[in-house]
Design an enzyme around this catalytic site. Structure first.
Site, PDB file in Angstrom:
ATOM      1  N   ARG A 168      37.916  59.870  32.687  1.00 49.22           N
ATOM      2  CA  ARG A 168      38.709  60.294  33.782  1.00 49.22           C
ATOM      3  C   ARG A 168      39.774  61.252  33.354  1.00 49.22           C
ATOM      4  O   ARG A 168      40.455  60.655  32.179  1.00 49.22           O
ATOM      5  CB  ARG A 168      38.997  59.568  35.198  1.00 49.22           C
ATOM      6  CG  ARG A 168      39.937  58.478  34.865  1.00 49.22           C
ATOM      7  CD  ARG A 168      40.172  57.948  35.980  1.00 49.22           C
ATOM      8  NE  ARG A 168      40.516  56.703  36.575  1.00 49.22           N
ATOM      9  CZ  ARG A 168      42.375  56.281  36.160  1.00 49.22           C
ATOM     10  NH1 ARG A 168      42.721  57.446  35.190  1.00 49.22           N
ATOM     11  NH2 ARG A 168      42.413  55.129  35.554  1.00 49.22           N
ATOM     12  N   LYS A 201      34.994  46.617  31.544  1.00 48.50           N
ATOM     13  CA  LYS A 201      35.606  46.045  30.248  1.00 48.50           C
ATOM     14  C   LYS A 201      35.101  44.349  29.350  1.00 48.50           C
ATOM     15  O   LYS A 201      35.973  44.423  27.543  1.00 48.50           O
ATOM     16  CB  LYS A 201      37.224  45.023  30.885  1.00 48.50           C
ATOM     17  CG  LYS A 201      38.005  46.359  31.503  1.00 48.50           C
ATOM     18  CD  LYS A 201      39.560  45.868  31.986  1.00 48.50           C
ATOM     19  CE  LYS A 201      40.011  47.184  32.994  1.00 48.50           C
ATOM     20  NZ  LYS A 201      39.278  47.210  33.628  1.00 48.50           N
ATOM     21  N   GLU A 251      42.349  37.306  27.745  1.00 48.51           N
ATOM     22  CA  GLU A 251      43.092  37.652  26.104  1.00 48.51           C
ATOM     23  C   GLU A 251      44.174  37.524  26.507  1.00 48.51           C
ATOM     24  O   GLU A 251      44.911  37.354  26.895  1.00 48.51           O
ATOM     25  CB  GLU A 251      43.183  39.497  26.289  1.00 48.51           C
ATOM     26  CG  GLU A 251      44.069  40.123  27.119  1.00 48.51           C
ATOM     27  CD  GLU A 251      42.920  41.799  26.755  1.00 48.51           C
ATOM     28  OE1 GLU A 251      41.874  41.777  26.554  1.00 48.51           O
ATOM     29  OE2 GLU A 251      44.140  42.662  27.246  1.00 48.51           O
TER      30      GLU A 251
END
Length: 633
Positions: A285, A116, A191
């Site tokens: 996916r 990420k 974050e």
């Protein structure tokens, strides 16, 4: 086109992929763990290969075993489903190296989104809005609250919301340990946390020839433990802000193009009420919630995955969306008890087939502690969001689910909630409105009465003398049931004038499976099903599962005072104390992992750890004594 596809997954997604494969005339191959040997998807495949063991690390996460299974069974393509190895670049490469068709994106695209941290850097460079990454050392009081996130993986694992600086170090350590256990990578980052954000995502589909579709957006804001519960298309927020959709679609196409994406994928964003949005991650996916996009567009996304993997061209643009679709995830869990997973034998599982139902289980399936607690997805589609929500709630309420507790009542409550119907579906939904209410105590009592009357009806003599009948006044009939942690006592008498019981209740009719009562002047029908030690009562008032309470307590079931028992089967992942330690009420002592979630077992009182029965890595059954806390003398 390939001729046979192995699905490297289990449950409802395996069944879903098999359905499309059969429609296209393709052969199907399943892989299954020991715990899954009797699951429906195994029998539905043309061939199935056993992966010895039950834990994911021994079975569905073993790339070598799955590739070998495909070759042994004659499959020439592999579909990864979602979860497990679906976003594992090494697995994709192993499939390709074995000469099999990989029904997924390029290996490099998976790798680029696997972290990420690196993914956010790529997206920022591509012009996609992102929330700034914070290293733990950078976080200040002005940044709070922050979200600690695992760099690898997803599904809510390795995520913690932190509102106080003094909690940050501990939560980072806990998130890192969970991420390491789940994904083999303990890297975490921070974050800014939007406490009332909206989770909006865009379905993308891209072929090998440069065509990239932004098929439509979905909103998945109602979540528990950072896992989605309700998903819908289109997004109520985007519908309210028309200018938002073109910007979202543009950002999603940029994200896909930046990594030369091929196949089905989802670009996830966190948005605020003004319509500003920020990149969260890209799932390389198919998503659990893909049916709502299929329902609103008429597409079969699995069929498109097959076509793209075979090198076929997409049309220049996707079909337009119409109507509204909502999907709910039916989990084996207790929302009123901190979402505690539920396991056991699913005695009966029947959802009215008036809607689309994607289920991994059926009547007689065993719900094990090894995998995600999702039993099924139920999806409704129609022209009106409100009508779809109410129709879906009604179907859930009429479902028959016996043997394992679920979140069915919570789902129906959400779908009928005024805030949901108004489109106010941010990620703080449960924090704001709670998780519904338990079944009303009066409903439990009258359901227990119906259960007792059905039991009595089943023991009638051949000459039809009512059970419990006496020609002289006698003691009332008594029966006890356990409902959750409570014991419900039922007392009644059968006289020549009928049923005598506390409350304004009259007996209309009864047999061993159906009791009709008039309650406060309203006739109610109670369907009663009896299993080994379990009685399930369904009515329009709600569904109640009762266990019979014996007249005598089994000494073998008694435990010492202060014992901490396992609330579900699972694996001990951490023990935080030693024998002799002084502990305070609420202090974490043992951490259990079950159904992809970590559960904390805390000290019930202040005291001293007198016994410690488990160690890290140990498997425990429900009810097993983990530790004993005695009084501090």
């Amino acid at each position: 086109m390939f001729s046979a596809v192995l699905v490297a997954n289990r449950g409802e997604i395996a069944r879903r992929v098999f359905r499309t494969a059969r429609t296209l005339g393709l052969g199907t191959v399943a892989v299954y763990s020991t715990a899954d040997a009797r699951m429906p998807y195994v029998d539905e495949a043309d061939a199935a290969v056993h992966l010895p063991g039950s834990a994911p690390g021994d079975t569905y996460l073993r790339a070598d075993l799955i590739v070998a299974a495909a070759l042994r069974a004659g499959a020439d393509a592999v579909h990864p489903g979602y979860g497990f190895l679906s976003e594992n670049a090494g697995f994709a490469q192993a499939v390709i190296d074995a000469g099999l068709t990989w029904i997924g994106p390029p290996v490099d695209a998976i790798s680029s989104m696997g972290s990420k941290i690196e993914a956010k850097k790529l997206m920022a460079a591509a012009g996609v809005p992102v929330l700034a990454e914070l290293t733990p050392a950078e976080v200040s009081a002005d940044d709070l609250p922050v979200l600690v996130k695992a760099s690898a993986g997803g599904g809510g694992r390795g995520m913690r919301v932190v509102s106080r600086l003094e909690d940050l170090a501990g939560e980072i350590e806990a998130a890192s340990a969970e991420a390491l256990s789940a994904f083999g990578d303990g890297t975490v980052f921070c974050e800014r946390y939007l406490a009332r954000g909206r989770h909006v995502e865009v379905q993308v589909m891209a072929d090998q020839h440069g065509t990239v579709w932004a098929v439509g957006e979905r909103e998945c804001s109602i979540q528990r433990r950072h896992q989605k519960v309700v998903e819908e298309a289109p997004s109520p927020l985007v519908e309210r802000i028309p200018s938002m959709r073109p910007a979202l679609f543009d950002a999603a196409r940029k994200a896909a193009a930046a990594i030369r994406y091929v196949g089905a994928g989802t670009v996830e964003f966190l948005a605020d009420e003004s319509g500003a949005f920020y990149f969260l991650e890209m799932n390389t996916r198919l998503q659990v919630e893909h049916p709502v996009t299929e329902e609103t567009t008429g597409l079969d996304l699995v069929e498109l995955q097959f076509a793209v993997a075979a090198g076929e061209h997409l049309a220049p643009a996707p079909p337009p969306a119409s109507g509204h679709a909502i999907e709910v995830r039916l989990y084996a869990e207790d929302p009123l008890n901190n979402w505690q997973p539920q396991t056991g034998l699913l005695q009966r599982f029947e959802v009215p087939q008036t809607l689309r139902v994607e289920a991994g289980v059926e009547s007689g399936s065993e719900v094990s502690p090894y995998y995600d607690p999702m039993l099924a997805k139920v999806i409704a589609h129609g022209p009106s969001r409100t009508a779809v929500a109410r129709r879906l709630a009604g179907v859930l309420e009429r479902a028959t689910i016996h043997g394992v507790g679920t979140n069915r009542d919570l789902l129906a409550w959400i779908l009928r909630h005024p805030a949901f119907l108004a489109g106010d579906t941010d990620t703080a939904f449960f924090d704001t409105y709670g998780v519904g209410a338990p079944v009303d105590a009066d409903v439990v009592r009258v359901s227990a009465l119906a259960a007792a009357l059905a039991d009595a009806a089943g023991r009638r003599t051949p000459v039809r003398v009512p059970s419990g009948w006496r020609n002289l006044p006698s003691q009332p009939q008594r029966k006890s049931y356990r409902y959750g942690d409570d014991v419900v006592e039922v007392e009644y008498r059968m006289t020549r004038d009928g049923l005598v019981v506390d409350g304004n209740i009259a007996l209309m009719s009864s047999d061993c499976g159906r009791v009709v009562l008039e309650v406060d002047g309203v006739r109610r029908v109670f369907e009663v099903a009896v299993y080994d030690g379990l009685t399930c009562v369904d009515s329009a008032l709600g569904s109640v599962m009762l266990t019979s309470v014996g007249q005598f307590t089994d000494p073998a079931r008694q435990v010492a005072a202060g014992s901490l028992v396992a609330p579900m089967p699972g694996t001990v992942v951490r023990v935080g104390v030693q024998v002799g330690d002084v502990v305070t009420q609420g202090q974490p002592l043992v951490w259990l992992e079950a159904m992809k979630m970590e559960h904390l077992i805390a000290a019930p009182v202040d005291g001293v750890v007198g016994e410690l029965k488990v160690t890290a890595g140990q498997q425990v059954e429900v009810g097993a004594v983990l530790a004993v806390v005695g009084e501090d003398s």
